[in-house]
Write a protein that holds these residues in place. Structure first.
Motif, mmCIF file in Angstrom:
data_model
loop_
_atom_site.group_PDB
_atom_site.id
_atom_site.type_symbol
_atom_site.label_atom_id
_atom_site.label_comp_id
_atom_site.label_asym_id
_atom_site.label_seq_id
_atom_site.Cartn_x
_atom_site.Cartn_y
_atom_site.Cartn_z
ATOM 1 N N ARG A 91 -0.033 8.047 10.167
ATOM 2 C CA ARG A 91 0.175 6.630 10.465
ATOM 3 C C ARG A 91 1.405 6.057 9.771
ATOM 4 O O ARG A 91 2.243 5.396 10.394
ATOM 5 N N TRP A 92 1.519 6.298 8.496
ATOM 6 C CA TRP A 92 2.588 5.651 7.730
ATOM 7 C C TRP A 92 3.966 6.166 8.107
ATOM 8 O O TRP A 92 4.923 5.390 8.173
ATOM 9 N N SER A 93 4.090 7.449 8.359
ATOM 10 C CA SER A 93 5.396 7.991 8.749
ATOM 11 C C SER A 93 5.877 7.372 10.047
ATOM 12 O O SER A 93 7.041 6.980 10.173
ATOM 13 N N LEU A 94 4.987 7.266 11.009
ATOM 14 C CA LEU A 94 5.366 6.665 12.292
ATOM 15 C C LEU A 94 5.729 5.190 12.127
ATOM 16 O O LEU A 94 6.649 4.693 12.788
ATOM 17 N N LEU A 95 5.037 4.491 11.243
ATOM 18 C CA LEU A 95 5.354 3.078 11.039
ATOM 19 C C LEU A 95 6.687 2.895 10.312
ATOM 20 O O LEU A 95 7.418 1.938 10.587
ATOM 21 N N ILE A 96 7.034 3.800 9.436
ATOM 22 C CA ILE A 96 8.356 3.757 8.786
ATOM 23 C C ILE A 96 9.440 3.957 9.839
ATOM 24 O O ILE A 96 10.436 3.219 9.884
ATOM 25 N N ILE A 97 9.243 4.935 10.701
ATOM 26 C CA ILE A 97 10.213 5.188 11.772
ATOM 27 C C ILE A 97 10.289 3.970 12.693
ATOM 28 O O ILE A 97 11.381 3.535 13.072
ATOM 29 N N PHE A 137 10.504 -1.825 3.693
ATOM 30 C CA PHE A 137 9.345 -1.111 4.234
ATOM 31 C C PHE A 137 8.053 -1.631 3.602
ATOM 32 O O PHE A 137 7.034 -1.759 4.267
ATOM 33 N N LEU A 138 8.119 -1.950 2.331
ATOM 34 C CA LEU A 138 6.949 -2.427 1.602
ATOM 35 C C LEU A 138 6.430 -3.758 2.165
ATOM 36 O O LEU A 138 5.241 -4.044 2.100
ATOM 37 N N LYS A 139 7.314 -4.550 2.762
ATOM 38 C CA LYS A 139 6.941 -5.854 3.312
ATOM 39 C C LYS A 139 6.328 -5.775 4.716
ATOM 40 O O LYS A 139 5.959 -6.804 5.269
ATOM 41 N N SER A 140 6.193 -4.592 5.284
ATOM 42 C CA SER A 140 5.632 -4.466 6.632
ATOM 43 C C SER A 140 4.215 -5.011 6.666
ATOM 44 O O SER A 140 3.470 -4.925 5.683
ATOM 45 N N GLY A 189 0.793 -3.341 5.217
ATOM 46 C CA GLY A 189 0.456 -3.319 3.797
ATOM 47 C C GLY A 189 0.366 -1.930 3.178
ATOM 48 O O GLY A 189 -0.612 -1.595 2.532
ATOM 49 N N ILE A 190 1.392 -1.145 3.312
ATOM 50 C CA ILE A 190 1.415 0.202 2.730
ATOM 51 C C ILE A 190 1.437 0.117 1.199
ATOM 52 O O ILE A 190 2.122 -0.738 0.625
ATOM 53 N N ALA A 191 0.691 0.980 0.546
ATOM 54 C CA ALA A 191 0.690 1.048 -0.922
ATOM 55 C C ALA A 191 2.006 1.663 -1.404
ATOM 56 O O ALA A 191 2.593 2.509 -0.718
ATOM 57 N N THR A 192 2.444 1.265 -2.576
ATOM 58 C CA THR A 192 3.729 1.734 -3.096
ATOM 59 C C THR A 192 3.777 3.260 -3.248
ATOM 60 O O THR A 192 4.786 3.881 -2.914
ATOM 61 N N ASN A 193 2.678 3.849 -3.746
ATOM 62 C CA ASN A 193 2.682 5.305 -3.923
ATOM 63 C C ASN A 193 2.710 6.037 -2.588
ATOM 64 O O ASN A 193 3.356 7.076 -2.451
ATOM 65 N N VAL A 194 2.036 5.484 -1.582
ATOM 66 C CA VAL A 194 2.027 6.106 -0.257
ATOM 67 C C VAL A 194 3.415 5.993 0.369
ATOM 68 O O VAL A 194 3.934 6.958 0.942
ATOM 69 N N LEU A 195 4.044 4.831 0.238
ATOM 70 C CA LEU A 195 5.385 4.640 0.773
ATOM 71 C C LEU A 195 6.366 5.618 0.137
ATOM 72 O O LEU A 195 7.129 6.287 0.840
#
Length: 150
Positions: free
Chosen positions: A25-31, A45-48, A51-57
């Motif tokens: 999920r997170w990789s696709l949302l970053i892209i 990216f953190l402001k998306s 609400g991705i966690a900092t460590n996951v980002l």
């Protein structure tokens, strides 16, 4: 973090390869954030809204860079910040992202494409052409919906 190589894969199925490289999920949302909103920095990216966690980002950015999907360069304006952009391998994911949009628009009545149903209609009619146009736009430093930038 180690790079996924052929021996690390669960199988050599082409779908499995894609899922293991970029399918979380997170990789696709970053892209998505790069392509549609023009985000380039960790802070953006953190402001998306998801609400991705900092460590996951941090983990996903490192993984996408290791896989050759993203490249990271120091910001010319602020050397403390890194700028992320899609590599050619990452740009090749744009048709995948656009297909996800079409699928979602068809099967989720709550789904939306920010700003434009016209975009979805055009994408439905000419997916290859739209995909190539979006790739060129991103390659030249743009994004699909620049007005959504903060």
């Amino acid at each position: 973090m180690k790079t996924t190589c052929k021996k690390d894969l669960r199988s050599h199925c082409a779908v499995n390869y894609g899922v293991e490289i970029f399918g979380d999920r997170w990789s696709l949302l970053i892209i998505r954030d790069i392509v549609f909103d023009g985000k380039k920095t960790y802070g953006e990216f953190l402001k998306s809204e998801e609400g991705i966690a900092t460590n996951v980002l941090a983990s996903r950015l490192a993984s996408l860079e290791e896989q050759g999907i993203l490249s990271k360069t120091p910001s010319p304006n602020d050397r403390r910040k890194d700028l992320y952009s899609l590599t050619d391998k990452g740009l090749d994911l744009i048709p995948v992202m656009l297909s996800i949009i079409l699928w979602s628009a068809k099967h989720d009545s709550q789904s939306y494409v920010r700003h434009s149903q016209e975009f979805v209609a055009r994408l439905s009619q000419s997916p290859v052409q739209v995909s190539e146009e979006v790739k060129a736009l991103i390659r030249n430093g743009g994004c699909l919906f620049p007005e959504s930038r903060e």
